[in-house]
Design an enzyme around this catalytic site. Structure first.
Site, PDB file in Angstrom:
ATOM      1  CG  ASP A  87      -1.881  -4.451   5.222  1.00 15.20           C
ATOM      2  OD1 ASP A  87      -3.108  -4.747   5.348  1.00 15.20           O
ATOM      3  OD2 ASP A  87      -1.531  -3.246   5.098  1.00 15.20           O
ATOM      4  CE1 TYR A 138      -3.596   2.570   0.644  1.00 14.09           C
ATOM      5  CE2 TYR A 138      -2.150   3.129   2.758  1.00 14.09           C
ATOM      6  CZ  TYR A 138      -3.333   3.424   1.648  1.00 14.09           C
ATOM      7  OH  TYR A 138      -4.092   4.426   1.934  1.00 14.09           O
TER       8      TYR A 138
HETATM    9  C1  LIG Z   1      -5.967   1.513   3.026  1.00 11.95           C
HETATM   10  C2  LIG Z   1      -5.010   0.816   3.319  1.00 11.95           C
HETATM   11  C3  LIG Z   1      -4.094   0.895   4.363  1.00 11.95           C
HETATM   12  C4  LIG Z   1      -4.186   2.383   5.244  1.00 11.95           C
HETATM   13  O1  LIG Z   1      -5.298   2.273   5.741  1.00 11.95           O
HETATM   14  P1  LIG Z   1      -6.312   3.514   6.340  1.00 11.95           P
HETATM   15  O2  LIG Z   1      -7.496   3.152   6.919  1.00 11.95           O
HETATM   16  O3  LIG Z   1      -6.488   4.356   4.842  1.00 11.95           O
HETATM   17  O4  LIG Z   1      -5.283   4.596   7.144  1.00 11.95           O
HETATM   18  C5  LIG Z   1      -3.070  -0.161   4.634  1.00 11.95           C
HETATM   19  N1  LIG Z   1      -2.906  -1.186   4.117  1.00 11.95           N
HETATM   20  C6  LIG Z   1      -3.692  -1.315   3.029  1.00 11.95           C
HETATM   21  C7  LIG Z   1      -3.291  -2.697   2.157  1.00 11.95           C
HETATM   22  C8  LIG Z   1      -4.818  -0.692   2.458  1.00 11.95           C
HETATM   23  O5  LIG Z   1      -5.663  -0.780   1.564  1.00 11.95           O
END
Ligand SMILES: *Cc1c(COP(=O)(O)O)cnc(C)c1O
Length: 392
Positions: free
Chosen positions: A187, A115
């Site tokens: 993540d 991301y």
């Molecule tokens: C959107 C996203 C983030 C960040 O999250 P926010 O809620 O926008 O701060 C982190 N990792 C991934 C894979 C994302 O799609």
């Protein structure tokens, strides 16, 4: 706050399945009224019964709030973790994690496909505080191992990745992390715990942007951390309170509400995305389709091993280059042009100019002819017709 334990609740020793946990974990009917969903405790402070006489441990809503507690217990149960923590955004969660586990001079291995905001946090913020980072192709555990240094504290992985839908073998990279004495962070935003459970595969921490599939309705920004062990969970909870980027009561309630339907939504997202990936694969104006459910995808076998289904994100490269890709994004009607993902409605975007513009010129730059879809849960025939029309 009640104790959070592996696997969440059970009936007569029989552990509940995911869909049941999603609806019930952390959410006993309100003892006062019987309300079947947790009320929105829109409150900052709590009456004490004499100095220090806290009711249920609540003293101030940055430290704890009952609606947030319900969400945090639910998140821990869904990921099979010891502790769940809810934040104001995914990046707030990542920042809290980074500042809890890294000190100046420490090193982090990050993936070459992540991301854009995660990359920006490492390259533009953490680096200024003395945290070093280097980039690995996390789809290849050997590439991750090559980047390990004596001061490596964290291996960061995103699978499926954003926006190239690369797949990392979580169990294999967990072995690399264990050998290196580093923590493995996954993540899990794209998969959600319904499709993939990183802690069970050896990860130490799961990160979510709950803005995406967990919330599921494009109406809230939030983030979460879930840990496999209590000690790290406690350290993170200390930093969550000390730094303060907590999820508010209404936002917590929206995410909890979204999670109740996570399983059925992910099933439909995955079905629709599979149909769309197949259609695009056969389309003459499409050079390449990136979807881990396609047998030709480089990470397909690993995805089959570690995921229940392949999710709702599909990327593809348009014949004719950047202008042609931008043109497709401008022409869809049902697929709404916009950033973000994971909602019930379908979205389309051009990562190079939108979500991943901050990675331009770096090792994480994305191809200019790439289009990313967040496939919603509308009727798939309508979605297929919209894309066919936009491709011309
Ligand atoms: C959107 C996203 C983030 C960040 O999250 P926010 O809620 O926008 O701060 C982190 N990792 C991934 C894979 C994302 O799609």
């Amino acid at each position: 706050m009640s104790d959070q334990h592996h696997g969440g609740p059970s009936t007569e020793g029989r552990p509940h399945a995911f869909e049941t946990i999603a609806i019930h974990a952390g959410q006993e009917p309100d003892p006062l009224t019987g309300a079947v969903v947790p009320p929105i405790y829109q409150v900052s402070t709590y009456k004490q019964d004499g100095v220090g006489g806290l009711r249920g441990g609540y003293e101030y809503s940055r430290s704890a709030n009952p609606t947030r507690t319900a969400l945090e217990e639910n998140l821990a149960a869904l990921e099979g973790g010891r502790r769940g923590l809810a934040f104001a955004s995914g990046l707030a969660a990542e920042d809290c994690l980074l500042r809890t586990v890294c000190r100046p001079g420490d090193h982090v291995v990050i993936p070459n496909d992540a991301y854009g905001g995660t990359f920006r946090l490492f390259s533009k913020v953490a680096e200024q505080w003395g945290v070093q980072w280097s980039v690995a192709d996390s789809s290849d555990p050997a590439s991750v191992r090559e980047q390990i240094r004596p001061n490596t504290k964290v291996i960061w992985v995103e699978t499926p990745s954003n926006p190239l839908l690369g797949i990392t073998d979580i169990a294999a990279v967990a072995d690399v992390a264990r050998e290196a004495g580093a923590r493995l962070v996954v993540d899990n935003t794209f998969a959600s715990p319904y499709l993939q459970q990183p802690l069970a595969l050896g990860a130490d921490v799961v990160v979510h942007s709950t803005t995406k599939y967990m919330g599921g309705h494009s109406d809230v920004v939030g983030g979460a951390l879930i840990t496999a062990d209590t000690a790290l969970g406690d350290e993170l909870a200390f930093h969550q309170n000390a730094m303060g980027a907590v999820a508010g009561p209404f936002d917590s309630w929206l995410v909890l509400r979204g999670i109740k339907t996570l399983g059925v939504r992910m099933d439909r997202h995955s079905e629709n995305a599979t149909r769309i990936a197949e259609m695009l694969s056969a389309h003459p104006k499409v050079e390449q389709v990136l979807y881990p459910g396609l047998p030709g995808h480089a990470g397909h076998d690993v995805a089959v091993k570690q995921m229940r289904a392949f999710g709702g994100m599909v990327s593809f490269r348009v014949a004719g280059g950047e202008e042609a890709a931008v043109e497709v994004c401008n022409r869809t009607e049902l697929f709404t042009l916009g950033e973000s993902l994971g909602g019930v409605e379908s979205l389309i975007e051009h990562p190079g100019r939108m979500t991943h513009a901050s990675a331009a010129g770096s090792a994480l730059e994305v191809p200019a002819d790439l289009v990313r879809l967040s496939v919603g849960i509308e009727a798939v025939d309508d979605l297929l017709a919209d894309l066919a029309r936009a491709l011309g």
